[in-house]
Design an enzyme around this catalytic site. Structure first.
Site, PDB file in Angstrom:
ATOM      1  CD  GLU A  99      -3.269  -0.914   1.886  1.00 30.26           C
ATOM      2  OE1 GLU A  99      -3.299  -0.003   2.718  1.00 30.26           O
ATOM      3  OE2 GLU A  99      -4.218  -1.702   1.703  1.00 30.26           O
TER       4      GLU A  99
ATOM      5  CD  GLU B 181      -3.836  -5.941   3.465  1.00 26.04           C
ATOM      6  OE1 GLU B 181      -4.692  -5.156   3.931  1.00 26.04           O
ATOM      7  OE2 GLU B 181      -2.610  -5.758   3.560  1.00 26.04           O
TER       8      GLU B 181
HETATM    9  C1  BGP Z   1      -4.588  -2.078   4.898  1.00 26.74           C
HETATM   10  C2  BGP Z   1      -3.271  -2.530   5.447  1.00 26.74           C
HETATM   11  C3  BGP Z   1      -3.319  -3.506   6.562  1.00 26.74           C
HETATM   12  C4  BGP Z   1      -4.574  -3.463   7.366  1.00 26.74           C
HETATM   13  C5  BGP Z   1      -5.849  -3.245   6.597  1.00 26.74           C
HETATM   14  C6  BGP Z   1      -7.053  -2.918   7.432  1.00 26.74           C
HETATM   15  O1  BGP Z   1      -4.551  -0.689   4.766  1.00 26.74           O
HETATM   16  O2  BGP Z   1      -2.421  -3.047   4.458  1.00 26.74           O
HETATM   17  O3  BGP Z   1      -2.131  -3.426   7.293  1.00 26.74           O
HETATM   18  O4  BGP Z   1      -4.515  -3.241   8.654  1.00 26.74           O
HETATM   19  O5  BGP Z   1      -5.718  -2.256   5.632  1.00 26.74           O
HETATM   20  O6  BGP Z   1      -6.935  -1.620   7.921  1.00 26.74           O
HETATM   21  P1  BGP Z   1      -7.215  -1.253   9.421  1.00 26.74           P
HETATM   22  O7  BGP Z   1      -6.276  -2.069  10.230  1.00 26.74           O
HETATM   23  O8  BGP Z   1      -6.958   0.204   9.544  1.00 26.74           O
HETATM   24  O9  BGP Z   1      -8.634  -1.607   9.682  1.00 26.74           O
END
Ligand code: BGP
Length: 449
Positions: free
Chosen positions: A155, A351
Site C-alpha cells: 500500500e 487483502e
Molecule cells: C490495509 C493494510 C493492513 C490493514 C488493513 C485494514 O490498509 O495493508 O495493514 O490493517 O488495511 O486496515 P485497518 O487495520 O486500519 O482496519
C-alpha cells in the site's frame, strides 16, 4: 477455479509478531508512533513471534494453500547491520509453511520503516533507496529459492495519501510525493536486481486499488473520478508495470506544487524494473464529485479531496461496516476488470475483509456471520471476474488470524481465528476457531463456493 488457485490469507509483521525488542530487533516507526487513546500498541500484538508454529498448524487445518506475511526490516537489519537471529525467525516460519504445503508469499515492506532511517529523513532521503536495496538483496539471497511470490511495498499509495492515519509519514504533499518517488525507484531497482539474478519466483507491487465512481453523470464529476483514480491507483501501477508516471497524476501533482524531482537515472531505473504480476488489496470503491470546497475526513478507505480536482463523497447505494467502510462486492469485480484490462498481468488479491467487533461466547465460539457474508459476496464476484476473463492467481483475505488494526486496535478484528486479548489486557492470547474458519475451510476444500 483453476487447480492451483492460491486460496490464502494475510497478515503483516508488526500487526501480529510482538517481540518488538527481542533477539536484536530494532524499533520501527510503528513501535514509536502515537497510539490513539484506548487502543493497544504493537509491543505484544498477538505474540505470533513465539507462537508461529501453533498458528501455522491452524492455517494448515484451515486448508490454506498460501500465507501472505511481511518481513520486519528492523528485525533483520536493525541499524543497517544483519541480525542473524531475526533472519532465523523468518527462515523457521518459511520452512514450517513449506513443511505444511503452504506457499509462503512475502511482502518485503509493510509500513514499518526502521526508526534509525526515519530519523535520517526516511524515504525523503535518497540513501533509503540503497538501504532498501541491501535489505532486499539479503532476503533474495536467503529466501529466493523458497518464496514463489514476492511483494515489494504494501500500500505505497496509502502511505503517500494517508500516511498520517497509519503512522508512516506526516509530511506535506510535496515531501510525501518525493518520498513516494524514492519508493518507486527503490521498488524498480530491487525488481531489476531480482530479475537479473534469476530467482525462480515472481515479484510485484501491492498497492490498495479501488475503482472510483463518479457521484453523478455530470461531466465535471466524471473528470473528478478520472483524476482521483489516476492519483490513487494508476500512478502506482503505471510505474510498476510500464515504468512511467501516469500523465493525469503527474499533471495533478504539478498543479498543486507536489511533483517530485526525477532524475534521468531514475527514469532509466523505473523503465528497467517492471513487475511480473500485480498484487493488490481491495476493501471498497471510492465515489467522488468535482471539488466544491468541503473538508474531508481522512481515512485510508473513506477517501479524501484535492482542491480543484475531486473530493470523496459517500455512496448511498453501499452499506457500511461497523467501522464506517463501504461494502461493495460488485465493485470488487469492477476493480479486478479495470486493473486487468489496463495491464494484462496476473492478479493476486493480497487483502480483502471486514473489520468487526467479534464476541467470544462462553463456549469458546465466535458467530461471525457478517464476515462469512462479506467474504462470500466478494468470492462470488471474484468468480464472476474470472468468467469475465480476468487472470487471477489467488485470493488472500485479511486476515488469517486476528491482529492489531493500523489505528483501531484489536477491537477491530479481521481474522478467521480469534485471539483472546483486549486492548488493555493480554489475557491468555489463546486461539479459537471462528464460524468463518469452518466456512472458509469448506470453500477451500471445494475449490470455490
Ligand atoms: C490495509 C493494510 C493492513 C490493514 C488493513 C485494514 O490498509 O495493508 O495493514 O490493517 O488495511 O486496515 P485497518 O487495520 O486500519 O482496519
Amino acid at each position: 477455479m483453476k487447480e492451483n488457485f492460491l486460496w490464502g490469507a494475510s497478515t503483516s509483521a508488526y500487526q501480529v509478531e510482538g517481540a518488538w525488542n527481542e533477539d536484536g530487533k530494532g524499533p520501527s516507526v510503528q513501535d514509536n508512533k502515537a497510539i490513539p487513546e484506548g487502543t493497544t500498541d504493537f509491543k505484544v500484538a498477538i505474540d505470533h513471534y513465539h507462537r508461529f508454529k501453533e498458528d501455522v498448524q491452524l492455517f494448515k487445518e484451515l486448508g490454506l494453500k498460501a500465507y501472505r506475511f511481511s518481513i520486519s526490516w528492523s528485525r533483520v537489519m536493525p541499524n543497517g547491520q544483519i541480525n542473524e537471529e531475526g533472519l532465523a525467525f523468518y527462515e523457521s516460519l518459511i520452512d514450517e509453511l513449506i513443511r505444511q504445503n503452504i506457499e509462503p508469499i512475502v511482502t518485503v515492506f509493510h509500513f514499518d520503516l526502521p526508526v534509525y532511517m526515519a530519523e535520517k529523513g526516511g524515504w525523503e532521503n535518497r540513501e533509503t533507496i540503497n538501504e532498501f536495496a541491501s535489505y532486499c538483496q539479503l532476503l533474495f539471497e536467503r529466501f529466493g529459492k523458497k518464496v514463489p511470490y514476492w511483494q515489494t511495498i504494501n500500500e505505497q499509495n496509502v502511505m503517500a495519501l494517508a500516511g498520517s492515519v497509519i503512522g508512516t509519514s506526516n509530511k506535506s504533499m510535496k515531501e510525501k510525493f518525493q518520498e513516494n518517488h524514492h519508493m518507486l525507484v527503490a521498488q524498480a531497482l530491487v525488481t531489476k536486481h531480482f530479475h537479473e539474478q534469476g530467482h525462480p519466483g515472481k515479484i510485484g507491487p501491492a498497492p490498495n486499488i479501488a475503482s472510483v465512481y463518479s457521484a453523478t453523470d455530470k461531466p465535471e464529476d466524471q473528470l473528478a473520478a478520472l483524476y482521483m483514480s489516476a492519483l490513487r491507483n494508476w500512478l502506482f501501477l503505471d510505474v510498476a508495470v510500464y515504468g512511467i508516471y501516469n500523465h493525469n497524476a503527474w499533471h495533478l501533482l504539478e498543479s498543486i506544487g507536489a511533483a517530485p524531482v526525477v532524475t534521468e537515472e531514475d527514469r532509466e531505473i523505473l523503465a528497467a524494473g517492471t513487475c511480473d504480476y500485480i498484487a493488490f488489496n481491495y476493501y471498497n470503491t471510492m465515489t467522488v464529485s468535482a471539488y466544491y470546497e468541503k473538508e474531508n475526513k481522512i481515512d485510508q478507505q473513506s477517501g479524501f479531496g484535492i482542491p480543484g480536482f475531486f473530493q470523496s463523497v459517500s455512496n448511498e447505494h453501499l452499506p457500511l461496516t461497523e467501522f464506517g467502510w463501504p461494502i461493495d462486492p460488485a465493485g470488487f469485480r469492477f476493480t479486478l476488470n479495470e486493473i486487468y484490462s489496463r495491464y494484462r498481468l496476473p492478479l493476486l488479491i493480497t487483502e480483502n475483509g471486514i473489520g468487526a467487533k467479534d464476541t467470544l461466547t462462553t463456549a469458546g465460539e465466535v458467530h461471525d456471520n457478517y464476515r462469512i457474508d462479506y467474504l462470500k459476496d466478494h468470492i462470488e464476484q471474484l468468480e464472476l471476474a474470472i468468467k469475465d476473463g480476468v487472470d487471477i492467481i489467488g485470493y488472500c483475505p485479511w486476515s488469517a488470524i486476528d491482529l492489531i488494526s493500523t489505528h483501531e486496535g484489536i477491537e477491530k478484528r479481521y481474522g478467521f481465528i480469534y485471539v483472546n486479548r483486549t486492548e488493555e489486557d493480554l489475557l491468555d492470547l489463546a486461539r479459537y476457531r471462528k464460524d468463518s474458519f469452518y466456512w472458509y475451510q469448506k470453500v477451500i476444500a471445494n475449490n470455490g463456493l
